[in-house]
Design an enzyme around this catalytic site. Structure first.
Site, PDB file in Angstrom:
ATOM      1  N   ASP A  36       0.853  -1.193   0.000  1.00 57.33           N
ATOM      2  CA  ASP A  36       0.000   0.000   0.000  1.00 57.33           C
ATOM      3  C   ASP A  36       0.889   1.244   0.000  1.00 57.33           C
ATOM      4  O   ASP A  36       1.859   1.322   0.769  1.00 57.33           O
ATOM      5  CB  ASP A  36      -0.907  -0.026   1.252  1.00 57.33           C
ATOM      6  CG  ASP A  36      -1.995   1.034   1.192  1.00 57.33           C
ATOM      7  OD1 ASP A  36      -1.659   2.223   1.009  1.00 57.33           O
ATOM      8  OD2 ASP A  36      -3.169   0.692   1.335  1.00 57.33           O
ATOM      9  N   ILE A  37       0.565   2.178  -0.851  1.00 55.06           N
ATOM     10  CA  ILE A  37       1.402   3.372  -1.002  1.00 55.06           C
ATOM     11  C   ILE A  37       1.245   4.343   0.179  1.00 55.06           C
ATOM     12  O   ILE A  37       2.105   5.193   0.407  1.00 55.06           O
ATOM     13  CB  ILE A  37       1.073   4.055  -2.355  1.00 55.06           C
ATOM     14  CG1 ILE A  37       2.270   4.814  -2.902  1.00 55.06           C
ATOM     15  CG2 ILE A  37      -0.125   4.959  -2.258  1.00 55.06           C
ATOM     16  CD1 ILE A  37       2.052   5.310  -4.328  1.00 55.06           C
ATOM     17  N   HIS A 105     -10.389  -4.937  -2.815  1.00 60.21           N
ATOM     18  CA  HIS A 105      -9.059  -5.151  -2.254  1.00 60.21           C
ATOM     19  C   HIS A 105      -9.157  -5.493  -0.779  1.00 60.21           C
ATOM     20  O   HIS A 105     -10.040  -5.015  -0.071  1.00 60.21           O
ATOM     21  CB  HIS A 105      -8.154  -3.932  -2.463  1.00 60.21           C
ATOM     22  CG  HIS A 105      -8.744  -2.640  -1.983  1.00 60.21           C
ATOM     23  ND1 HIS A 105      -9.683  -1.945  -2.706  1.00 60.21           N
ATOM     24  CD2 HIS A 105      -8.536  -1.921  -0.853  1.00 60.21           C
ATOM     25  CE1 HIS A 105     -10.030  -0.843  -2.038  1.00 60.21           C
ATOM     26  NE2 HIS A 105      -9.357  -0.827  -0.916  1.00 60.21           N
ATOM     27  N   PHE A 106      -8.238  -6.331  -0.360  1.00 55.77           N
ATOM     28  CA  PHE A 106      -8.073  -6.667   1.052  1.00 55.77           C
ATOM     29  C   PHE A 106      -6.807  -5.974   1.538  1.00 55.77           C
ATOM     30  O   PHE A 106      -5.760  -6.092   0.904  1.00 55.77           O
ATOM     31  CB  PHE A 106      -7.906  -8.182   1.251  1.00 55.77           C
ATOM     32  CG  PHE A 106      -9.170  -8.963   1.033  1.00 55.77           C
ATOM     33  CD1 PHE A 106      -9.675  -9.176  -0.238  1.00 55.77           C
ATOM     34  CD2 PHE A 106      -9.848  -9.507   2.115  1.00 55.77           C
ATOM     35  CE1 PHE A 106     -10.838  -9.891  -0.432  1.00 55.77           C
ATOM     36  CE2 PHE A 106     -11.017 -10.231   1.932  1.00 55.77           C
ATOM     37  CZ  PHE A 106     -11.509 -10.422   0.658  1.00 55.77           C
TER      38      PHE A 106
HETATM   39  P1  DGP Z   1      -9.622   1.866   0.663  1.00 52.51           P
HETATM   40  O1  DGP Z   1      -9.898   3.028   1.575  1.00 52.51           O
HETATM   41  O2  DGP Z   1      -9.968   0.526   1.344  1.00 52.51           O
HETATM   42  O3  DGP Z   1     -10.266   2.008  -0.700  1.00 52.51           O
HETATM   43  O4  DGP Z   1      -8.027   1.862   0.478  1.00 52.51           O
HETATM   44  C1  DGP Z   1      -7.381   2.147  -0.699  1.00 52.51           C
HETATM   45  C2  DGP Z   1      -5.899   2.035  -0.406  1.00 52.51           C
HETATM   46  O5  DGP Z   1      -5.211   2.110  -1.641  1.00 52.51           O
HETATM   47  C3  DGP Z   1      -5.323   3.141   0.477  1.00 52.51           C
HETATM   48  O6  DGP Z   1      -4.824   2.566   1.686  1.00 52.51           O
HETATM   49  C4  DGP Z   1      -4.180   3.737  -0.325  1.00 52.51           C
HETATM   50  C5  DGP Z   1      -3.976   2.735  -1.442  1.00 52.51           C
HETATM   51  N1  DGP Z   1      -3.582   3.335  -2.699  1.00 52.51           N
HETATM   52  C6  DGP Z   1      -4.218   4.356  -3.337  1.00 52.51           C
HETATM   53  N2  DGP Z   1      -3.594   4.621  -4.495  1.00 52.51           N
HETATM   54  C7  DGP Z   1      -2.570   3.734  -4.604  1.00 52.51           C
HETATM   55  C8  DGP Z   1      -1.565   3.519  -5.575  1.00 52.51           C
HETATM   56  O7  DGP Z   1      -1.471   4.181  -6.611  1.00 52.51           O
HETATM   57  N3  DGP Z   1      -0.667   2.520  -5.338  1.00 52.51           N
HETATM   58  C9  DGP Z   1      -0.727   1.759  -4.198  1.00 52.51           C
HETATM   59  N4  DGP Z   1       0.197   0.798  -4.044  1.00 52.51           N
HETATM   60  N5  DGP Z   1      -1.665   1.940  -3.262  1.00 52.51           N
HETATM   61  C10 DGP Z   1      -2.564   2.927  -3.451  1.00 52.51           C
END
Ligand code: DGP
Length: 147
Positions: A36-37, A105-106
């Site tokens: 997660d970024i 996503h999990f």
């Molecule tokens: P949610 O609130 O459950 O929809 O979480 C989405 C997650 O996705 C959040 O923790 C940040 C992550 N995220 C958003 N954009 C990106 C990205 O471009 N790359 C990655 N690796 N994670 C991302």
């Protein structure tokens, strides 16, 4: 009347398509896992189906099973790598439930010291009559869900 505008691909669809980079941890025919970024703790990772659905309840049984199969292995590896002995799995559905990316996503979130998932949990009560009523309603819905 014109067709509804197609929705733009999500960030995760673009990662799956190779248009955007990710820190990949695991991939198979049906599943991708990557960091997660915006991590809540070191090792916070996301596990996604390759099937493009916004919500868990839309996912095929095959995709759901493929994710379920790999979750324990990813949890073991993440605990081994981070030293965490506790972790949360989080799966948000709907903006009201904190979903920001509308591709299933999990989150696998190690608990490391005070870093990790904070939970606001306000339990109510479960009166016997309410429980019977709710069980009946959900079982009825289950019986009419033929998917
Ligand atoms: P949610 O609130 O459950 O929809 O979480 C989405 C997650 O996705 C959040 O923790 C940040 C992550 N995220 C958003 N954009 C990106 C990205 O471009 N790359 C990655 N690796 N994670 C991302």
């Amino acid at each position: 009347m014109s067709d509804p505008k197609p929705s733009p691909p999500t960030i995760f669809a673009r990662i799956l398509a190779g248009e955007l980079p990710c820190h990949k941890i695991y991939e198979d025919e049906n599943v991708l896992a990557f960091l997660d970024i915006f991590p809540l703790s070191p090792g916070h990772l996301l596990i996604i189906p390759k099937e493009q659905k916004a919500y868990l309840h839309e996912l095929s049984a095959g995709s759901a099973a493929a994710i379920g199969r790999v979750l324990p292995r990813l949890a073991r590896a993440t605990m081994a790598a981070t030293g965490a002995t506790a972790y949360n799995l989080l799966q948000n559905n709907g903006a009201a439930a904190h979903q920001a990316v509308f591709h299933v996503h999990f989150h696998l979130i190690p608990k490391i010291g005070d870093r990790g998932l904070g939970i606001g949990w306000v339990p109510g009560k479960l009166p016997e009559a309410d429980a019977h009523h709710m069980v009946a309603r959900i079982q009825d819905a289950l019986d009419s869900d033929l998917s």
